[in-house]
Design an enzyme around this catalytic site. Structure first.
Site, PDB file in Angstrom:
ATOM      1  N   LYS A 146      -7.222   1.329  -2.626  1.00 19.91           N
ATOM      2  CA  LYS A 146      -6.849   0.894  -1.364  1.00 19.91           C
ATOM      3  C   LYS A 146      -7.118   2.005  -0.494  1.00 19.91           C
ATOM      4  CE  LYS A 146      -5.195  -1.738   2.104  1.00 19.91           C
ATOM      5  NZ  LYS A 146      -3.908  -2.330   2.141  1.00 19.91           N
ATOM      6  N   THR A 173       0.910  -1.187   0.026  1.00 21.37           N
ATOM      7  CA  THR A 173       0.116   0.071   0.070  1.00 21.37           C
ATOM      8  C   THR A 173       1.026   1.170   0.072  1.00 21.37           C
ATOM      9  OG1 THR A 173      -1.808  -1.169   1.189  1.00 21.37           O
ATOM     10  CG2 THR A 173      -1.702   1.175   1.095  1.00 21.37           C
ATOM     11  N   LYS A 175       0.613   5.189   8.247  1.00 19.58           N
ATOM     12  CA  LYS A 175       1.233   5.396   6.912  1.00 19.58           C
ATOM     13  C   LYS A 175       0.158   5.690   5.950  1.00 19.58           C
ATOM     14  CE  LYS A 175       2.482   1.990   4.577  1.00 19.58           C
ATOM     15  NZ  LYS A 175       2.001   0.988   3.451  1.00 19.58           N
TER      16      LYS A 175
END
Lengths: 304, 304
Positions: free
Chosen positions: A182, A107, A250
């Site tokens: 995502k 990701t 993140k």
């Protein structure tokens, strides 16, 4: 369409894999079990031991993996790792022959996926961004949802690979579209996790039996995968990682940066990132995302 | 245990129902379909027409309903309505004979449920708080989750009634425990709705196809009942009410007041209430809860 874009086949197509963490280890193994020849590299060689024992070859750098492979998958931690592993001097693109396919399943930033795609195209290489949802359990059981961005013919050529790792593999658009999707996924989870923790804290303070409450609320309009999978772990004080807090921070950071660039305010996601940042500050960066409960409990001085 | 606490039976037990709104109309009808004799009252008599046509008797006040019934159900709008309909001079308790059961299915204040229970007990009447989750569709299809607070023997005596209206009916504890559990339910939904809307807005701004994104994210870790049921309505610009914004604001207000009383900070729920308050200010108090999307879109100057 080059020869290399024929459909990937065990016995013919040589695969490479970089990054054997919680997710990558299972996913790479599924491809090996499907019969594909595999070359691997990972930062800590010890982590590759089971794969090497099962027949994978070792390469000393991402570049060397690429030199020996038709398709190279990367599954690492942060965008800076993707940049080094894919675009660096000893990186994947430096080793790819024309017609090869470079697939990043980390990701990461949509803009980095676009950059990789442009630099890959300049070498005649196809790039696909392919982040996944489903966590450690989904990876282990080959039930991931794989969100794909890139050229359709390259994505289609890898159908046998997606099928080995996931139950859903959907092309969302050109380079970066998999990453954007995502980030939608993470945005959905972020606010929902706040709801799960706050609901359990309310029930706790009201003196209710938490398991009995879950029986009433899980099957109705408040039902969610996070509630079903993570609330029982919170009740059992199990904060072991399925998905790391620091990785979720993140992801939320990337989503908020992208949203700001698109002039989109996301107050729920911003709140979630703040609460997770507090959680990391409290020493839980390597706990599972369900540990958010601890930060919300601490906020009201509740010992959990 | 008095005679009246024998299990409720069609043909023997006389039921009363007060409040025939979106939810109450369906729920009352299911009890009638199960064979129970029914007396009804509602603020606007027209709304009772289908029930009267199907054989229900009319009474001119909640008190009169109670005078003719063994068990009286109330399903009204706000706690102030519950107070008037149950505790008022022409209210349910004023008409109940000893041994009767008064069931409030409105989502209301736990403290009011306790107050009703105490005042009922003083008259030899049993009180149950029994709010539900599942919305208009759940009510229509008799698939509600019914969250119960009160004395166990009274709750057990009404098993045939719960079974006629819902698929799940679980006792959560004494008086008010049903209401507390419903507030847990609403707390879960509130933050999740923010996530659903923000996820769709991110996907929209990123230029993704929303239906295709839903295919990827609905089946994975981000899956939820709200995402499955309400995201398609948002995409279709369908903001018709399954559950009214103004009722949801009421529920969140009760939950936040209870939480404050219990010294519990719920930042996600507080944010949700603020956003829904903005939505009501924009003229959408009588829209469905999925209209939250409009307030979040307006925040970033997006025409939806």
């Amino acid at each position: 369409m080059t020869d290399k874009l024929r459909e990937a086949k065990p016995g013919t197509t040589k695969l490479g894999w970089i990054g054997l963490g919680v997710m990558g280890a299972s996913m790479c193994r599924h491809l090996m079990n499907a019969g594909f020849a595999m070359t691997v590299h990972t930062r800590t060689r010890d982590k590759a031991a089971p794969h090497l024992a099962a027949g994978a070859a070792w390469a000393d750098s991402p570049r060397e993996v690429a030199e020996r492979s038709d398709v190279v998958f990367t599954m690492v931690g942060f965008p800076r790792d993707v940049r080094e592993v894919v675009l660096g001097d000893a990186g994947v693109l430096a080793g790819c022959a024309p017609g090869a396919i470079a697939v990043d399943m980390t990701t990461s930033e949509p803009s980095l996926a676009v950059e990789i795609s442009v630099r890959a195209a300049a070498r005649g290489v196809f790039a696909i961004d392919a982040p996944v949802s489903g966590g450690d359990v989904g990876a282990r059981e080959a039930r991931l949802s794989i969100m794909l961005g890139g050229e359709e013919e390259a994505i289609e050529a890898l159908r046998p690979c997606w099928a080995a790792m996931g139950k859903t593999a959907i092309r969302q658009g050109g380079p970066g579209a998999g990453q954007h999707t995502k980030l939608v996924n993470q945005t959905l989870i972020a606010s929902n996790m706040i709801g799960v923790c706050e609901g359990l804290l309310y029930a706790h303070k009201a003196g209710l039996d938490l398991d009995t409450v879950l029986q009433s609320v899980s099957s109705g309009a408040a039902g969610s995968v996070s509630l079903t999978n993570l609330a029982p772990r919170i009740i059992a004080r199990d904060f072991a990682p399925g998905f790391y807090v620091e990785h979720f921070i993140k992801d939320m950071g990337i989503a908020l940066a992208e949203a700001e660039r698109m002039q989109l305010a996301l107050p729920g996601l911003a709140l979630a990132k703040q609460l997770y940042t507090a959680l990391a500050a409290q020493g839980h960066a390597r706990a599972g995302t369900q540990a958010l409960h601890l930060a919300l409990a601490k906020l009201s001085n509740i010992d959990w």
